[in-house]
Scaffold this active site. Sequence first.
Site, PDB file in Angstrom:
ATOM      1  N   GLU A 368     -20.132  -4.873 -36.718  1.00  0.00           N
ATOM      2  CA  GLU A 368     -19.386  -6.128 -36.731  1.00  0.00           C
ATOM      3  C   GLU A 368     -20.305  -7.200 -37.294  1.00  0.00           C
ATOM      4  OE1 GLU A 368     -16.307  -8.362 -33.660  1.00  0.00           O
ATOM      5  OE2 GLU A 368     -17.078  -6.362 -33.234  1.00  0.00           O
ATOM      6  N   GLU A 639     -21.856  -8.164 -23.327  1.00  0.00           N
ATOM      7  CA  GLU A 639     -20.575  -8.670 -23.822  1.00  0.00           C
ATOM      8  C   GLU A 639     -19.569  -8.842 -22.698  1.00  0.00           C
ATOM      9  OE1 GLU A 639     -17.429  -7.682 -27.442  1.00  0.00           O
ATOM     10  OE2 GLU A 639     -18.938  -6.209 -26.844  1.00  0.00           O
TER      11      GLU A 639
END
Length: 760
Positions: A368, A639
């Site tokens: 990402e 996260e």
Amino acid sequence: MGWIRGLVGSLAMVLVGGGVVPQSAVEAEWISAGGDAPLLRTEFPVRKAVRSARVEVYGLGFYELRLNGAKVGDHVLAPSNTPYDRWNLTDSYDVTRQIRRGDNAIGIWLGNGYGARYNQYGFRWLGPKQAFVRLDLTFADGSRQRVVSNDGWKWAEGPIVANDIYHGESYDARRERPGWDTAGYDDSAWSAVTAVAAPKGALTPNTAPPIRVRHDLRPVALTTPKPGVHIFDLGQNIAGWNRLRVKGAAGNVVRMRTAEELGADGLLDTFTNRNAAATDTYTLRGDPHGETWEPRFTYHGYRYVEVTGYPGTPTLDSITGRAIHADVESTGRFDSSDPMLNRIWQNNRWSILNNSLSQPTDTPVRDERTPPAMDVQAYHEAAIREFGMNAFYAKYLTDLPPGTALPTDEIKSQYPDMAGGQVVLAWSLYQEYGDRATLAATYPLMKTFVDRNAAEVPTHIWPAERSFGDWCPPDHGPEANNGMGSPSAGDCFSEGSLVNTALSYRQAEAVAKAARVVGRPADVVRYTTLADAIRVAFNNHFLSADGTTYSSGRQTTSVLPLAFGMVPAEHRQAVGDKLVATILGKDRGHLDTGIFGTRYLIDALAAIGRLDVAMTILHQTTYPSFGFQIAHGATTPWEQWLYTSSMETHDHAMFAGINASFYTVLGGIQPAEPGYRSITIAPQLPPGLERVAAGIKTVSGLVSSTWEHRAGRLRLTVTVPRDATVTVPGTGVRPPRGAEHLHGTTYRVGAGRWVFTAQS
């Protein structure tokens, strides 16, 4: 591109294909070559003493510039990633000391960079590998010479046989071309470069901080869980790569694969890598004196390194972790008597750096690494105190201004929790650095963003279906598994309507403040009125009938209105009491917040005088908490609060925003005027915390606040570069000589070091 074509004067000359002609007769060309990582080169003579030499360069996807056998500069992963169709940032280097009298050689090595395999939500370069080089020399006699990229250059493939930002780099040292970047090298078998069109976007000199290697980490442990499989532990999650030291036969292949975690068997757990192979491969050339190598055109997010194929037995010195980030100055300092607070602060700082390259990134780990507007909105107030981020974020605001979404993600361009973050960011840069230029440049788009949302949502209550909300709060379902989670755990969407309405209020408020700075009095009235209307609508819609809580009653629903000053005065105490009861009762002293609620948790509790509750939350070591992560080896924030979830890396800066409150609440340091032209210091003392030392190297100078309280006595030491007001959190204050008493326990002081004592 007028700066390319500009004339340099009647004495200037340019080297073109071995001939010298008036410089006005030629301009640099864009040149291209094939292969995965081609080498491009040319030679040029220098016949006189050189007074100065400067080279301007740009290469796509990545480049490394070489001159007379050495790398030029210390930038890595250059050039800066940008929306290439809008602008491209050139780099400039002083190379005076690398120029030799006689024959010289200049070369450029190209890699794939942010190419077609880069995530679709990032800024990708989809054209060919290509470069522009312009070297200007000024001689001692005042004459000048220019060397440029043109069709006289040649190219060949080099030892990098594959390179990818996610998957890694493969290097075959047997394919090296020794001396290719020095004069006299035989390039007769090399191919001619191809002339290509310039990128569509404008060429602009880069003023953002470059990426550099900033830390070398020696492994803290080495294990061999299986024959031939060696696991190195760097002791810290980083963004970067490894330098390998090895000696063996030609053709031996050493592989270095990275990951954030280990499994129970001691081998890499690559779950958080997702589809990123994160593997660098080195094929030895067989040097009997040993070989040292590190990749050029990739990077990874990791703590652990698996090495296979190593000839012989490796030692802790066989690899070195090379941590990279944008070269931003460390400006923040925090320390306290509480080891848990110190560790949370340290972990968050590391994650901010690991996710600051030429763009902010969501994570350095998986496939990402794109600019995360929502994350930046949640943590930028910490980043600008921890580091000198003004130029970094000014570039980001040009790349991704308010109302702009990432490529292929246009639907989110008006979400307050996404592209609205840039509205507040521009104001924050002005407050922290006094950066009026960036604020003025961004102001029209700040207005446009807020105006469009006000028109499209006339009720001011943001629709839940167009939001992310308090992203990634704790999962309390059966898959949470006491915090260890599972591949299907995690429920990230939360309180979308309330969060986005509250953020809309803050964004309208930021535009009203900015309007005053840029001299738009009518706009001041307009956006102040709009912010008031949003606040009223917020309370009418979300405040409970008994005036004690908002919406579902989850922590964030009260944290944001308390922190933003949206709660009606007559309900503030009741809302605060209910929030405390929820935290200590239903949530058992734990946080229950996502990225926005966590950012403002300390601020909200400070506003109601309950920092004791904040300390209870921050001291937890069971799920969900920062302490739970730390107990499971975290060196950067995860996260999600879960160890494993359906979307997980263990290096996400989006929860790092809480660090801002360590400075503003515990240290009490705030700019009273933009750029700390005047300063407010008003620390708050939580029960049980005996000492805090906080400092920020501001654009006006060092501002620090250090307090200690023991046995009922308080000592507060402040250092300020300019006038400041100091509020001492105690009674019976004994101010230093020269401090002007204003009211209560508040004093005015000038530049210098001041020591206050009091009863605490």
